[in-house]
Structures are given as C-alpha cells and as structure tokens.
Scaffold this motif. Structure first.
Motif, PDB file in Angstrom:
ATOM      1  N   GLY A  60       0.785  -1.232   0.000  1.00 30.30           N
ATOM      2  CA  GLY A  60       0.000   0.000   0.000  1.00 30.30           C
ATOM      3  C   GLY A  60       0.812   1.273   0.000  1.00 30.30           C
ATOM      4  O   GLY A  60       0.668   2.106  -0.911  1.00 30.30           O
ATOM      5  N   SER A  63       2.910   1.591  -3.196  1.00 31.43           N
ATOM      6  CA  SER A  63       2.043   1.823  -4.347  1.00 31.43           C
ATOM      7  C   SER A  63       1.605   3.284  -4.402  1.00 31.43           C
ATOM      8  O   SER A  63       1.628   3.913  -5.466  1.00 31.43           O
ATOM      9  CB  SER A  63       0.826   0.897  -4.277  1.00 31.43           C
ATOM     10  OG  SER A  63       0.006   1.087  -5.390  1.00 31.43           O
ATOM     11  N   ARG A  64       1.246   3.851  -3.261  1.00 31.58           N
ATOM     12  CA  ARG A  64       0.848   5.268  -3.216  1.00 31.58           C
ATOM     13  C   ARG A  64       2.018   6.175  -3.576  1.00 31.58           C
ATOM     14  O   ARG A  64       1.870   7.152  -4.305  1.00 31.58           O
ATOM     15  CB  ARG A  64       0.291   5.634  -1.845  1.00 31.58           C
ATOM     16  CG  ARG A  64      -1.167   5.287  -1.682  1.00 31.58           C
ATOM     17  CD  ARG A  64      -1.774   5.933  -0.453  1.00 31.58           C
ATOM     18  NE  ARG A  64      -1.066   5.578   0.771  1.00 31.58           N
ATOM     19  CZ  ARG A  64      -1.193   4.407   1.394  1.00 31.58           C
ATOM     20  NH1 ARG A  64      -1.995   3.486   0.917  1.00 31.58           N
ATOM     21  NH2 ARG A  64      -0.530   4.166   2.497  1.00 31.58           N
ATOM     22  N   TRP A  65       3.205   5.867  -3.049  1.00 31.29           N
ATOM     23  CA  TRP A  65       4.394   6.674  -3.338  1.00 31.29           C
ATOM     24  C   TRP A  65       4.662   6.685  -4.839  1.00 31.29           C
ATOM     25  O   TRP A  65       4.910   7.739  -5.435  1.00 31.29           O
ATOM     26  CB  TRP A  65       5.593   6.118  -2.558  1.00 31.29           C
ATOM     27  CG  TRP A  65       6.832   6.939  -2.690  1.00 31.29           C
ATOM     28  CD1 TRP A  65       7.193   7.999  -1.917  1.00 31.29           C
ATOM     29  CD2 TRP A  65       7.883   6.772  -3.654  1.00 31.29           C
ATOM     30  NE1 TRP A  65       8.414   8.500  -2.343  1.00 31.29           N
ATOM     31  CE2 TRP A  65       8.845   7.761  -3.404  1.00 31.29           C
ATOM     32  CE3 TRP A  65       8.094   5.876  -4.695  1.00 31.29           C
ATOM     33  CZ2 TRP A  65      10.007   7.878  -4.151  1.00 31.29           C
ATOM     34  CZ3 TRP A  65       9.251   5.996  -5.448  1.00 31.29           C
ATOM     35  CH2 TRP A  65      10.194   6.989  -5.175  1.00 31.29           C
ATOM     36  N   SER A  67       2.500   6.061  -7.267  1.00 33.90           N
ATOM     37  CA  SER A  67       1.404   6.763  -7.941  1.00 33.90           C
ATOM     38  C   SER A  67       1.581   8.272  -7.856  1.00 33.90           C
ATOM     39  O   SER A  67       1.318   8.992  -8.826  1.00 33.90           O
ATOM     40  CB  SER A  67       0.061   6.377  -7.318  1.00 33.90           C
ATOM     41  OG  SER A  67      -0.232   5.041  -7.561  1.00 33.90           O
ATOM     42  N   GLU A  68       2.011   8.759  -6.700  1.00 29.34           N
ATOM     43  CA  GLU A  68       2.234  10.198  -6.525  1.00 29.34           C
ATOM     44  C   GLU A  68       3.328  10.689  -7.460  1.00 29.34           C
ATOM     45  O   GLU A  68       3.208  11.762  -8.058  1.00 29.34           O
ATOM     46  CB  GLU A  68       2.582  10.513  -5.076  1.00 29.34           C
ATOM     47  CG  GLU A  68       1.413  10.355  -4.127  1.00 29.34           C
ATOM     48  CD  GLU A  68       1.847  10.369  -2.662  1.00 29.34           C
ATOM     49  OE1 GLU A  68       3.047  10.585  -2.359  1.00 29.34           O
ATOM     50  OE2 GLU A  68       0.968  10.136  -1.803  1.00 29.34           O
ATOM     51  N   GLY A  94      -1.871   0.335  -8.163  1.00 29.19           N
ATOM     52  CA  GLY A  94      -1.695   1.765  -7.915  1.00 29.19           C
ATOM     53  C   GLY A  94      -1.005   2.475  -9.057  1.00 29.19           C
ATOM     54  O   GLY A  94      -1.118   3.682  -9.207  1.00 29.19           O
ATOM     55  N   ASP A  95      -0.273   1.743  -9.875  1.00 33.48           N
ATOM     56  CA  ASP A  95       0.442   2.325 -11.004  1.00 33.48           C
ATOM     57  C   ASP A  95       0.640   1.250 -12.060  1.00 33.48           C
ATOM     58  O   ASP A  95       1.603   0.491 -12.017  1.00 33.48           O
ATOM     59  CB  ASP A  95       1.790   2.890 -10.562  1.00 33.48           C
ATOM     60  CG  ASP A  95       2.498   3.636 -11.683  1.00 33.48           C
ATOM     61  OD1 ASP A  95       2.061   3.551 -12.855  1.00 33.48           O
ATOM     62  OD2 ASP A  95       3.498   4.306 -11.401  1.00 33.48           O
TER      63      ASP A  95
END
Length: 178
Positions: A60, A63-65, A67-68, A94-95
């Motif tokens: 999680g 994945s967020r990192w 995506s950002e 996420g990407d």
C-alpha cells in the motif's frame, strides 16, 4: 509502450513508467537501484525505508508513493522484493505502468554473498525469500537480469534494456556514478 497524451495542445509524450528493482537478499537490488536512480536523476525509495504501518499490508504505502510520483511527472526507481505475483499485482494496481527489473543469481553465489554479511538474519531471510519467489510471468512487464556482474555493469545492462522506457537524464553529459 502506449500512445502519447495530448492535453490542451501540448504533446506530453509517452506515459512515464516507474522501475521497481526486485530480487532476493544478496542480489544487490538496493545498491544497483540507487546507482540507477542517480544516473537517471530519478526519485528513489527502498520499501525497507518506509515507515511501517501495521494496519496496512506492505504494498500500500509503496504503491501510493509510486502513484504520486507518476501523477507529478517524476520518474521513480523503487527497491522492493516483490517476490510474488500477488505483490506485483498489488503494486501495479496503484500504477499500471510499473516495469519490474528482477535481479537474479544462482543460489550458491547468493549464499556466499549473504555469508559475507555475517548476519544470521540475512541468511534466514534469503532462504525464506527463495522459497517464496515467483519469477516474472510472460504477461508482466519486466526483465530478468543476471546479477553476477558488478553494480556499475548491472546499471549499464539495465539502461540498455529499459532505455526506451525512461526519460533522458537532465544532465546527459554528467558521467555515471560508480
């Protein structure tokens, strides 16, 4: 690789991809990924350096990192074991533009490298990771690179494979860091 994007008349070029360096203990993923990120002037993170959040499974936060970085147009290199197809699928959720670089070497070499660390935890980790490892499947974007070379040689091999995926470095005349 995908069509270029066109926003308000500006051609944004092909979608950027992030690179995820994966592999078991002893393959040199962290060292190689750092060198690669420096060469590409890319943003870099190692999943082991992320603050653990025990309420959320490991993919999680990474994945967020990723995506950002993609949203902000920043090319990224991350190090993550990503040993199972399930983990890689979670990261791709996420990407979807992730490209995996699997550093791989024979068991005997990995055991010798880990023994040099004189760390019993690393030896146990290697055994667990080897048991869990699922190689990249044919439908996954990525490449397997033989990790028996030096880190600098591995970076050159990786660049040869992924040159069409990555943006040109901001300072192309700067020599590669070794």
């Amino acid at each position: 690789m995908g069509a270029s994007s066109d926003v308000d008349g500006w051609n944004l070029g092909p979608p950027r991809k992030a690179l995820v360096m994966m592999g078991v203990a002893g393959t040199g993923t962290r060292t190689v990924a750092r060198l690669l990120a420096r060469h590409l002037t890319a943003s870099y993170i190692d999943v082991r350096d992320m603050a653990p959040d025990h309420r959320e499974p490991f993919p999680g936060p990474l994945s967020r990192w990723l995506s950002e970085r993609r949203r902000d147009g920043v090319f990224a290199v991350a190090t993550c074991p990503a040993l199972t197809r399930r983990h890689r699928d979670l990261l791709r959720s996420g990407d979807p533009g992730l490209y995996f670089i699997h550093l791989s070497a024979g068991r005997d070499l990995l055991v010798r490298r880990v023994r040099r660390l004189r760390d019993a935890t690393a030896a146990a980790l290697l055994e667990a990771q080897l048991a869990e490892l699922e190689p990249l499947h044919d439908d996954e974007e990525g490449v397997v690179i033989d990790a028996t070379a030096t880190p600098a040689e591995l970076v050159q091999r990786i660049l040869a494979v992924v040159s069409a995926l990555v943006p040109a470095p901001e300072h192309p005349d700067r020599p590669m860091v070794t």
